[in-house]
Scaffold this motif. Sequence first.
Motif, PDB file in Angstrom:
ATOM      1  N   UNK A 306       0.820  -1.024   0.010  1.00 57.87           N
ATOM      2  CA  UNK A 306       0.145  -0.045   0.045  1.00 57.87           C
ATOM      3  C   UNK A 306       0.789   1.399   0.114  1.00 57.87           C
ATOM      4  N   UNK A 307       1.947   1.251   1.129  1.00 57.51           N
ATOM      5  CA  UNK A 307       2.725   2.361   1.069  1.00 57.51           C
ATOM      6  C   UNK A 307       3.494   2.660  -0.107  1.00 57.51           C
ATOM      7  N   UNK A 308       3.965   1.571  -1.112  1.00 58.65           N
ATOM      8  CA  UNK A 308       4.424   1.658  -2.553  1.00 58.65           C
ATOM      9  C   UNK A 308       3.472   2.459  -3.517  1.00 58.65           C
ATOM     10  N   UNK A 309       2.244   1.897  -3.594  1.00 56.04           N
ATOM     11  CA  UNK A 309       1.393   2.614  -4.424  1.00 56.04           C
ATOM     12  C   UNK A 309       1.171   3.945  -3.947  1.00 56.04           C
ATOM     13  N   UNK A 310       1.309   4.373  -2.939  1.00 58.63           N
ATOM     14  CA  UNK A 310       1.010   5.921  -2.455  1.00 58.63           C
ATOM     15  C   UNK A 310       2.134   6.558  -2.742  1.00 58.63           C
ATOM     16  N   UNK A 311       3.300   6.182  -2.647  1.00 61.49           N
ATOM     17  CA  UNK A 311       4.506   7.338  -3.092  1.00 61.49           C
ATOM     18  C   UNK A 311       4.607   7.180  -4.630  1.00 61.49           C
ATOM     19  N   UNK A 312       3.861   6.243  -5.377  1.00 61.60           N
ATOM     20  CA  UNK A 312       4.242   6.345  -6.792  1.00 61.60           C
ATOM     21  C   UNK A 312       3.092   7.198  -7.343  1.00 61.60           C
ATOM     22  N   UNK A 313       2.291   7.789  -6.469  1.00 56.84           N
ATOM     23  CA  UNK A 313       1.352   8.688  -6.898  1.00 56.84           C
ATOM     24  C   UNK A 313       2.027   9.998  -7.566  1.00 56.84           C
ATOM     25  N   UNK A 314       1.327  10.307  -8.729  1.00 57.86           N
ATOM     26  CA  UNK A 314       2.150  11.939  -9.227  1.00 57.86           C
ATOM     27  C   UNK A 314       1.865  13.111  -8.352  1.00 57.86           C
ATOM     28  N   UNK A 333      13.639   8.539   3.293  1.00 53.35           N
ATOM     29  CA  UNK A 333      14.919   8.151   2.243  1.00 53.35           C
ATOM     30  C   UNK A 333      14.909   7.033   1.750  1.00 53.35           C
ATOM     31  N   UNK A 334      14.227   5.979   2.253  1.00 60.26           N
ATOM     32  CA  UNK A 334      14.053   4.657   1.439  1.00 60.26           C
ATOM     33  C   UNK A 334      13.000   4.980   0.474  1.00 60.26           C
ATOM     34  N   UNK A 335      12.102   5.822   0.667  1.00 54.66           N
ATOM     35  CA  UNK A 335      11.003   5.961  -0.375  1.00 54.66           C
ATOM     36  C   UNK A 335      11.574   6.852  -1.587  1.00 54.66           C
ATOM     37  N   UNK A 336      12.504   7.742  -1.039  1.00 58.24           N
ATOM     38  CA  UNK A 336      13.126   8.589  -2.057  1.00 58.24           C
ATOM     39  C   UNK A 336      14.112   7.734  -2.826  1.00 58.24           C
ATOM     40  N   UNK A 337      14.767   6.777  -2.415  1.00 60.28           N
ATOM     41  CA  UNK A 337      15.646   6.003  -3.068  1.00 60.28           C
ATOM     42  C   UNK A 337      14.936   5.203  -3.920  1.00 60.28           C
ATOM     43  N   UNK A 338      13.705   4.681  -3.785  1.00 62.68           N
ATOM     44  CA  UNK A 338      12.967   4.107  -4.807  1.00 62.68           C
ATOM     45  C   UNK A 338      12.387   4.827  -5.804  1.00 62.68           C
ATOM     46  N   UNK A 339      12.029   6.252  -5.562  1.00 66.20           N
ATOM     47  CA  UNK A 339      11.578   6.946  -6.534  1.00 66.20           C
ATOM     48  C   UNK A 339      12.664   7.882  -7.224  1.00 66.20           C
ATOM     49  N   UNK A 343      13.984  10.278 -14.615  1.00 67.90           N
ATOM     50  CA  UNK A 343      12.736  11.045 -15.012  1.00 67.90           C
ATOM     51  C   UNK A 343      12.051  11.724 -13.961  1.00 67.90           C
ATOM     52  N   UNK A 344      12.695  11.917 -12.766  1.00 66.61           N
ATOM     53  CA  UNK A 344      12.268  12.527 -11.510  1.00 66.61           C
ATOM     54  C   UNK A 344      12.998  13.657 -11.209  1.00 66.61           C
ATOM     55  N   UNK A 345      12.489  14.696 -11.033  1.00 65.10           N
ATOM     56  CA  UNK A 345      13.415  15.994 -10.377  1.00 65.10           C
ATOM     57  C   UNK A 345      12.890  15.893  -8.752  1.00 65.10           C
ATOM     58  N   UNK A 346      13.933  15.467  -7.700  1.00 70.22           N
ATOM     59  CA  UNK A 346      13.992  15.535  -6.827  1.00 70.22           C
ATOM     60  C   UNK A 346      14.496  16.422  -5.887  1.00 70.22           C
ATOM     61  N   UNK A 356      23.094  11.614   2.251  1.00 75.68           N
ATOM     62  CA  UNK A 356      23.269  12.318   1.039  1.00 75.68           C
ATOM     63  C   UNK A 356      22.912  11.289   0.132  1.00 75.68           C
ATOM     64  N   UNK A 357      22.024  11.514  -0.706  1.00 78.83           N
ATOM     65  CA  UNK A 357      21.903  10.420  -2.046  1.00 78.83           C
ATOM     66  C   UNK A 357      21.997  11.143  -3.253  1.00 78.83           C
ATOM     67  N   UNK A 358      22.933  10.365  -3.960  1.00 75.69           N
ATOM     68  CA  UNK A 358      23.300  10.831  -5.416  1.00 75.69           C
ATOM     69  C   UNK A 358      21.825  11.193  -6.312  1.00 75.69           C
ATOM     70  N   UNK A 359      22.037  12.184  -7.093  1.00 80.50           N
ATOM     71  CA  UNK A 359      21.092  12.220  -8.151  1.00 80.50           C
ATOM     72  C   UNK A 359      19.877  12.950  -7.589  1.00 80.50           C
ATOM     73  N   UNK A 360      19.847  13.358  -6.312  1.00 75.67           N
ATOM     74  CA  UNK A 360      18.852  14.366  -5.948  1.00 75.67           C
ATOM     75  C   UNK A 360      19.485  15.584  -5.382  1.00 75.67           C
ATOM     76  N   UNK A 361      18.466  16.806  -5.245  1.00 74.40           N
ATOM     77  CA  UNK A 361      19.019  18.284  -5.136  1.00 74.40           C
ATOM     78  C   UNK A 361      18.787  18.237  -3.539  1.00 74.40           C
ATOM     79  N   UNK A 362      19.540  18.574  -2.792  1.00 77.23           N
ATOM     80  CA  UNK A 362      19.227  18.574  -1.104  1.00 77.23           C
ATOM     81  C   UNK A 362      19.707  20.009  -0.732  1.00 77.23           C
ATOM     82  N   UNK A 363      18.743  20.766  -0.010  1.00 73.94           N
ATOM     83  CA  UNK A 363      18.915  21.980   0.673  1.00 73.94           C
ATOM     84  C   UNK A 363      19.160  22.130   2.066  1.00 73.94           C
ATOM     85  N   UNK A 364      19.969  22.595   2.489  1.00 62.33           N
ATOM     86  CA  UNK A 364      20.531  22.760   3.993  1.00 62.33           C
ATOM     87  C   UNK A 364      19.513  24.042   4.411  1.00 62.33           C
TER      88      UNK A 364
END
Length: 567
Positions: A306-314, A333-339, A343-346, A356-364
Amino acid sequence: MARPEKIRLGEILVQQNLISADDLNKSLEEQKRTGRKLGRIFVDRGYVTEIQISEAMARQLKIPFIDIKLFNTKTEIINKLPEAQARRFRCAVLEDRGTTYLVGMVDPTDFFAYDEIVRLLRKDIEIAVIQEGSLLQLIDLSYRRTDEISNLALELGQDLGDTAIDFAALGMNGSADEAPVVKLLQTIFEDAVQVRASDIHIEPQEHKLHIRFRIDGVMHLQTVADLKISSALSLRLKLMSGLDISEKRLPQDGRFAVKVKQQAVDVRISSMPTQYGESVVMRLLIQNSSGFSLEKLGMPSEMLERFRKLIHRPSGMVLVTGPTGSGKTTTLYAALSELNSTSNKIITVEDPVEYRLPGINQVQVNEKIDLSFSRVLRSTLRQDPDIILVGEMRDQETAQIGLRAAMTGHLVLSTLHTNDAISTPIRMIDMGAPRFMVAMSVLAVVAQRLVRLVCENCAETYTPEAFEHAWLQHELGTEVDQHRYVHGKGCSICNGTGYQGRVGVYELLEMNNELIDAANHHDPNHFIKLGRQQMAGKTLRKSAVDLVVQKRTTIAEAMRISNQFEE
């Protein structure tokens, strides 16, 4: 006991039909090319497991194989051999048998190691085969730095004496390796990482300095030192994290990175003035090379789907709630890692950026320069993101911007400090967010806690106390068998606590049409009633009780977690 004869590992495994002659030849070619140990090549290629290699050697040499995890080891016996030699010879003293010692060895045919162990122990030894992975874990947990930390703290106190000293000069000039304060801090970090501590607390008391570790969510006193070293430690830590060393009247927050035993550790530091000096708390964030995964969270399979389906909603908002240290960031972060994909701007907005996750933009976030959550979030929406992670919904403005983003085609992930899933939408409304925005934007709320697991090494069945039995019987709604529950009696692996490791317990509230209508209603009790009906039998308390029934945790631990919330 006589020294075992030298054997050829590859030939033994072929003789015992664990690998083929072709597997052996391929592995030998790789060994010539890389110089790696043959046993490690067999394991990495998937031909055999570590335990199969150990059992095969034991059968060939006609000596016992011992699974250390199931063996009741004692720290004082293990310490008969110095740590350096235990690591070098890949061995551990397991038992004192009077005239001999039982010694576990990864490679019992290492003649040099055998002779050196006998010389160091000054007694005859009996050999058993053990696994290398289990041995390294045992060494890490058994050779604690407690005495070394106490000695270094004493040495530092003697060096400081009763006269004033320029600690800044101590930190910035001369050889850092020679400074007792640096040696002490290094040893504290090493010990904390060894025992999997999540936090280090340096707390000045009236006459003493307490250094405590938080391990699996529970505080443990590491050492008690002279109070006069407190300012030396806090000042050195401020230098390392770039804080103002002259400011002792106001709280300060910072961070720095250290390398401990080849592991990169991010340290979040918070200093706060107290009656007897500055209290310093450090959160240790070990950069996990294996990454984040939803499967590792411990969610039940039905809830995970159920959680997987929710985080894949647009679009929409998914909230994770729970107290500090309950694993909310890990879940997000586990959800972000899957997303995370090309094709996704995160974009994440955090205070602080914990991982720190490669491929995403993190702001402090930085409140000192007015770089607040709300300000960064407004700018974030102009960066055309698909997915936004907001570290925490702290105020009305941040909540409204996040909800508006969720309504306009973005997936928003965030956290909130509430007791359970049902109260979270009500809490957002209390913060000043419009009812219709909460009702239309929030897709679901995950509430979670972390529960300590019984140490597998010393787990044993026991008869629960009368109050534990009564509590469990009430929760299960049926008569319970008192003799099928377990606890840990305490061993060197779990540092005498009976627990090792933690796992999450979860509840998931999905906003269906009924709940959306109820959220728009001015009576919060109506919403709470419907929410409880949806989650009947799938609450945090029920998840904790399930772990007791599965013999993964104790009744006492489930009771401790359950007392944190009302139902």
